[in-house]
Design an enzyme around this catalytic site. Structure first.
Site, PDB file in Angstrom:
ATOM      1  N   ILE A  35      20.638  21.104   2.241  1.00 17.92           N
ATOM      2  CA  ILE A  35      20.022  22.274   2.117  1.00 17.92           C
ATOM      3  C   ILE A  35      20.248  22.828   0.653  1.00 17.92           C
ATOM      4  O   ILE A  35      21.524  23.061   0.214  1.00 17.92           O
ATOM      5  CB  ILE A  35      20.480  23.444   3.158  1.00 17.92           C
ATOM      6  CG1 ILE A  35      20.343  23.015   4.411  1.00 17.92           C
ATOM      7  CG2 ILE A  35      19.834  24.945   2.766  1.00 17.92           C
ATOM      8  CD1 ILE A  35      18.836  22.504   4.823  1.00 17.92           C
ATOM      9  N   SER A  80       5.732  11.496   1.305  1.00 15.98           N
ATOM     10  CA  SER A  80       4.617  11.170   0.970  1.00 15.98           C
ATOM     11  C   SER A  80       3.766  10.633   2.327  1.00 15.98           C
ATOM     12  O   SER A  80       2.635  10.754   2.569  1.00 15.98           O
ATOM     13  CB  SER A  80       4.500   9.844   0.231  1.00 15.98           C
ATOM     14  OG  SER A  80       4.701   9.957  -1.290  1.00 15.98           O
ATOM     15  N   GLU A  88      10.094  18.482   0.915  1.00 12.65           N
ATOM     16  CA  GLU A  88       9.100  19.221   1.114  1.00 12.65           C
ATOM     17  C   GLU A  88       7.942  18.328   1.757  1.00 12.65           C
ATOM     18  O   GLU A  88       6.769  18.444   1.351  1.00 12.65           O
ATOM     19  CB  GLU A  88       8.436  20.054  -0.024  1.00 12.65           C
ATOM     20  CG  GLU A  88       9.729  20.969  -0.342  1.00 12.65           C
ATOM     21  CD  GLU A  88       9.214  22.390  -0.958  1.00 12.65           C
ATOM     22  OE1 GLU A  88       8.107  22.683  -0.622  1.00 12.65           O
ATOM     23  OE2 GLU A  88       9.995  22.923  -1.545  1.00 12.65           O
ATOM     24  N   SER A  93      11.445  15.108   8.826  1.00 16.18           N
ATOM     25  CA  SER A  93       9.966  15.183   9.026  1.00 16.18           C
ATOM     26  C   SER A  93       9.335  15.615  10.480  1.00 16.18           C
ATOM     27  O   SER A  93       8.650  16.367  10.511  1.00 16.18           O
ATOM     28  CB  SER A  93       9.611  13.514   8.842  1.00 16.18           C
ATOM     29  OG  SER A  93       9.885  12.853   7.554  1.00 16.18           O
TER      30      SER A  93
HETATM   31  C1  LIG Z   1      17.713  16.699  -2.931  1.00 15.53           C
HETATM   32  C2  LIG Z   1      17.241  17.295  -1.668  1.00 15.53           C
HETATM   33  C3  LIG Z   1      17.192  18.554  -1.495  1.00 15.53           C
HETATM   34  C4  LIG Z   1      16.447  19.142  -0.237  1.00 15.53           C
HETATM   35  N1  LIG Z   1      16.372  20.528  -0.034  1.00 15.53           N
HETATM   36  C5  LIG Z   1      16.120  20.893   1.184  1.00 15.53           C
HETATM   37  C6  LIG Z   1      16.194  22.362   1.524  1.00 15.53           C
HETATM   38  O1  LIG Z   1      16.533  23.252   0.741  1.00 15.53           O
HETATM   39  N2  LIG Z   1      15.910  22.923   2.571  1.00 15.53           N
HETATM   40  C7  LIG Z   1      15.332  21.877   3.813  1.00 15.53           C
HETATM   41  O2  LIG Z   1      15.343  22.261   5.001  1.00 15.53           O
HETATM   42  N3  LIG Z   1      15.422  20.352   3.373  1.00 15.53           N
HETATM   43  C8  LIG Z   1      15.892  20.015   2.221  1.00 15.53           C
HETATM   44  N4  LIG Z   1      15.791  18.640   2.175  1.00 15.53           N
HETATM   45  C9  LIG Z   1      15.395  17.671   3.173  1.00 15.53           C
HETATM   46  C10 LIG Z   1      13.966  17.269   3.085  1.00 15.53           C
HETATM   47  O3  LIG Z   1      12.935  17.961   3.190  1.00 15.53           O
HETATM   48  C11 LIG Z   1      14.006  15.884   3.965  1.00 15.53           C
HETATM   49  O4  LIG Z   1      14.910  14.804   3.424  1.00 15.53           O
HETATM   50  C12 LIG Z   1      12.652  15.413   4.289  1.00 15.53           C
HETATM   51  O5  LIG Z   1      11.800  16.274   4.889  1.00 15.53           O
HETATM   52  C13 LIG Z   1      12.796  14.187   5.004  1.00 15.53           C
HETATM   53  O6  LIG Z   1      13.362  14.009   5.993  1.00 15.53           O
HETATM   54  P1  LIG Z   1      14.652  13.095   6.275  1.00 15.53           P
HETATM   55  O7  LIG Z   1      15.364  12.928   5.232  1.00 15.53           O
HETATM   56  O8  LIG Z   1      15.395  13.381   7.597  1.00 15.53           O
HETATM   57  O9  LIG Z   1      13.742  11.727   6.594  1.00 15.53           O
HETATM   58  P2  LIG Z   1      13.230  11.367   7.993  1.00 15.53           P
HETATM   59  O10 LIG Z   1      12.309  12.503   8.637  1.00 15.53           O
HETATM   60  O11 LIG Z   1      14.094  10.675   8.970  1.00 15.53           O
HETATM   61  O12 LIG Z   1      12.011  10.274   7.568  1.00 15.53           O
HETATM   62  C14 LIG Z   1      12.752   8.695   7.105  1.00 15.53           C
HETATM   63  C15 LIG Z   1      11.306   8.073   6.685  1.00 15.53           C
HETATM   64  O13 LIG Z   1      10.477   7.727   7.741  1.00 15.53           O
HETATM   65  C16 LIG Z   1       9.260   8.202   7.616  1.00 15.53           C
HETATM   66  N5  LIG Z   1       8.505   9.143   8.592  1.00 15.53           N
HETATM   67  C17 LIG Z   1       9.009   9.821   9.470  1.00 15.53           C
HETATM   68  N6  LIG Z   1       8.168  10.091  10.381  1.00 15.53           N
HETATM   69  C18 LIG Z   1       6.928   9.505  10.347  1.00 15.53           C
HETATM   70  C19 LIG Z   1       5.792   9.429  10.656  1.00 15.53           C
HETATM   71  N7  LIG Z   1       5.479  10.339  11.807  1.00 15.53           N
HETATM   72  N8  LIG Z   1       4.920   8.666  10.120  1.00 15.53           N
HETATM   73  C20 LIG Z   1       5.070   7.736   9.301  1.00 15.53           C
HETATM   74  N9  LIG Z   1       6.365   7.879   8.533  1.00 15.53           N
HETATM   75  C21 LIG Z   1       7.226   8.713   9.088  1.00 15.53           C
HETATM   76  C22 LIG Z   1       9.292   9.296   6.320  1.00 15.53           C
HETATM   77  O14 LIG Z   1       8.427   9.405   5.462  1.00 15.53           O
HETATM   78  C23 LIG Z   1      10.699   8.718   5.628  1.00 15.53           C
HETATM   79  O15 LIG Z   1       9.905   7.566   5.062  1.00 15.53           O
HETATM   80  C24 LIG Z   1      16.166  18.108   0.990  1.00 15.53           C
HETATM   81  C25 LIG Z   1      16.327  16.803   0.637  1.00 15.53           C
HETATM   82  C26 LIG Z   1      16.839  16.266  -0.441  1.00 15.53           C
HETATM   83  C27 LIG Z   1      17.176  14.866  -0.687  1.00 15.53           C
END
Ligand SMILES: Cc1cc2nc3c(=O)[nH]c(=O)nc-3n(C[C@H](O)[C@H](O)[C@H](O)COP(=O)(O)OP(=O)(O)OC[C@H]3O[C@@H](n4cnc5c(N)ncnc54)[C@H](O)[C@@H]3O)c2cc1C
Length: 384
Positions: free
Chosen positions: A158, A367, A364, A133
């Site tokens: 990825i 929520s 992407e 995020s």
């Molecule tokens: C099957 C799959 C395919 C994917 N494919 C790709 C890809 O091709 N390329 C790529 O780059 N990434 C990819 N992703 C990564 C995906 O985009 C990330 O998992 C997503 O952006 C969330 O990041 P994180 O998992 O590090 O969660 P975190 O950022 O650690 O978030 C954890 C929780 O905290 C919440 N949170 C974080 N910051 C805030 C805030 N400021 N306010 C309120 N809530 C917050 C989030 O909403 C979430 O509920 C993929 C993920 C999956 C599971």
């Protein structure tokens, strides 16, 4: 907007992809899920229909069209097999579009025809083990020495990287600059120092491939820098804004499949001497599901129409993604409920739809991130 209805060409695209999804995707989706198996045959089938090149000018080997066409194709693919639609979206609206929209003429002529024609797959690497995020805090570094960028760091989750020809990858030239220190690169997957490991054990979307990418002094020619140094974060955010429309379409496709399964089952399963579809409680679930699908599809096509017409669309794209992903989770859960105990077993496709839908509120932009974007925009619009 007046043109939410599909044009004749769009109807043809929809019918063609639907036929392909019914014949080639849906019948093998369960096995792909069980085996966690990416299928080259599925990719080649999508390529034969020109799906990897939607949104790209035919002069560069693409299939033409814009975000409406991407959304139509994505919905139909997802209705047949959500995993195939993840492969497609990561390639089409993330990887290819970044090079197509921000790459140099030389980069476009070198990579886009290959990727848009489906001869190579693209991946897009922003997320890191430390967080997705807060993408501006990424830690993968790039340092320019003697005309080569040296890349070091790691990416996680990825999609497609282990089957890709090229990865669009984001790295920082100067962490103290925050988002303004980030640059985007095209990294060939045969580059020395690049290691790609498949990540196993996903809850859903198991027929798509998700990987960890490690970079140990990967040397990227200076001409593989996309656009300008320091603008990579902006490119990433621009691409995510529009790709969310395509993810919303993916959600509509999964929810549509779940709705159809529930409609069919409810008219066959009997309880208390009649089909369960005659119980009002079931009818209300079906009505809520259909309403969720309809609202999500309208919001998605509206955002796509705005985007294709050069009208501001970012808020609408975020709202479509938020609405459609949360609706997909609701609809697939209700479809499972309609199926009773049978819905809890792998013999029923709704068990898979439920698992596949769950990730859509996470990738992407979660929520929570969508709500931040929407709140920021509406508060700016209604300042008192
Ligand atoms: C099957 C799959 C395919 C994917 N494919 C790709 C890809 O091709 N390329 C790529 O780059 N990434 C990819 N992703 C990564 C995906 O985009 C990330 O998992 C997503 O952006 C969330 O990041 P994180 O998992 O590090 O969660 P975190 O950022 O650690 O978030 C954890 C929780 O905290 C919440 N949170 C974080 N910051 C805030 C805030 N400021 N306010 C309120 N809530 C917050 C989030 O909403 C979430 O509920 C993929 C993920 C999956 C599971």
């Amino acid at each position: 907007m007046t043109d939410l209805l599909l044009t004749e060409d769009e109807r043809m695209l929809q019918a063609t992809v639907r036929r392909f999804a019914d014949r080639e995707l849906a019948p093998r989706a369960r096995e792909a899920d069980e085996r966690e198996e990416f299928s080259w045959d599925v990719w080649k089938g999508m390529a034969a229909l020109g799906l990897p090149g939607i949104g790209v000018d035919p002069a560069l080997g693409g299939s033409g069209g814009g975000y409406r066409q991407m959304a139509i194709a994505e919905e139909e693919v997802a209705r047949g097999d959500a995993s195939a639609s993840v492969t497609l979206v990561a390639h089409m609206s993330l990887g290819v579009q970044t090079i197509y929209q921000f790459g140099s003429e030389e980069q476009k002529s070198r990579y886009v025809p290959l990727l848009a024609g489906g001869d190579g797959i693209a991946a897009w690497a922003l997320t890191e083990p430390g967080g997705g995020s807060d993408a501006a805090a990424l830690r993968t570094t790039a340092a320019l020495e003697d005309g080569l960028y040296h890349l070091n760091g790691s990416k996680t989750f990825i999609t497609n990287a282990d089957v890709a020809r090229a990865i669009v990858l984001f790295a920082t030239l100067d962490r103290s600059q925050g988002s303004r220190g980030i640059a985007a690169f095209i990294v060939d997957t045969d580059a020395p120092g690049l290691t790609i490991h498949k990540q196993h054990g996903k809850m859903g979307m198991r027929g798509s491939t998700t990987t960890e990418v490690t970079l140990e002094d990967v040397r990227v020619p200076a001409e593989n820098l996309i656009g300008e140094e320091g603008k990579g974060f902006r490119y990433a955010m621009d691409i995510l804004d529009s790709s969310r429309i395509v993810i919303a379409a993916q959600c509509v496709g999964i929810a549509q499949a779940a709705l159809e399964a529930a409609l069919s089952y409810a008219q066959q399963r009997q309880s208390f001497g009649r089909p369960i579809a005659q119980h009002q409680a079931i009818q209300f679930m079906l009505a809520d599901m259909a309403t969720d699908v309809y609202a999500s599809r309208v919001a998605t096509m509206h955002a796509a129409t705005l985007k294709d017409n050069g009208i501001p669309y970012i808020n609408e794209a975020s709202m479509a993604k938020l609405l459609a992903s949360e609706a997909a989770v609701r609809v697939t859960s209700k479809a499972l409920q309609v199926h009773g105990g049978y819905g809890y077993f792998k013999e029923s496709p709704v068990e898979r739809y439920f698992r596949d839908a769950r990730v859509t509120t996470i990738y992407e932009g979660t929520s929570e991130v969508q709500r931040l974007i929407i709140a920021r925009q509406i508060l700016a619009q209604y300042q008192v």
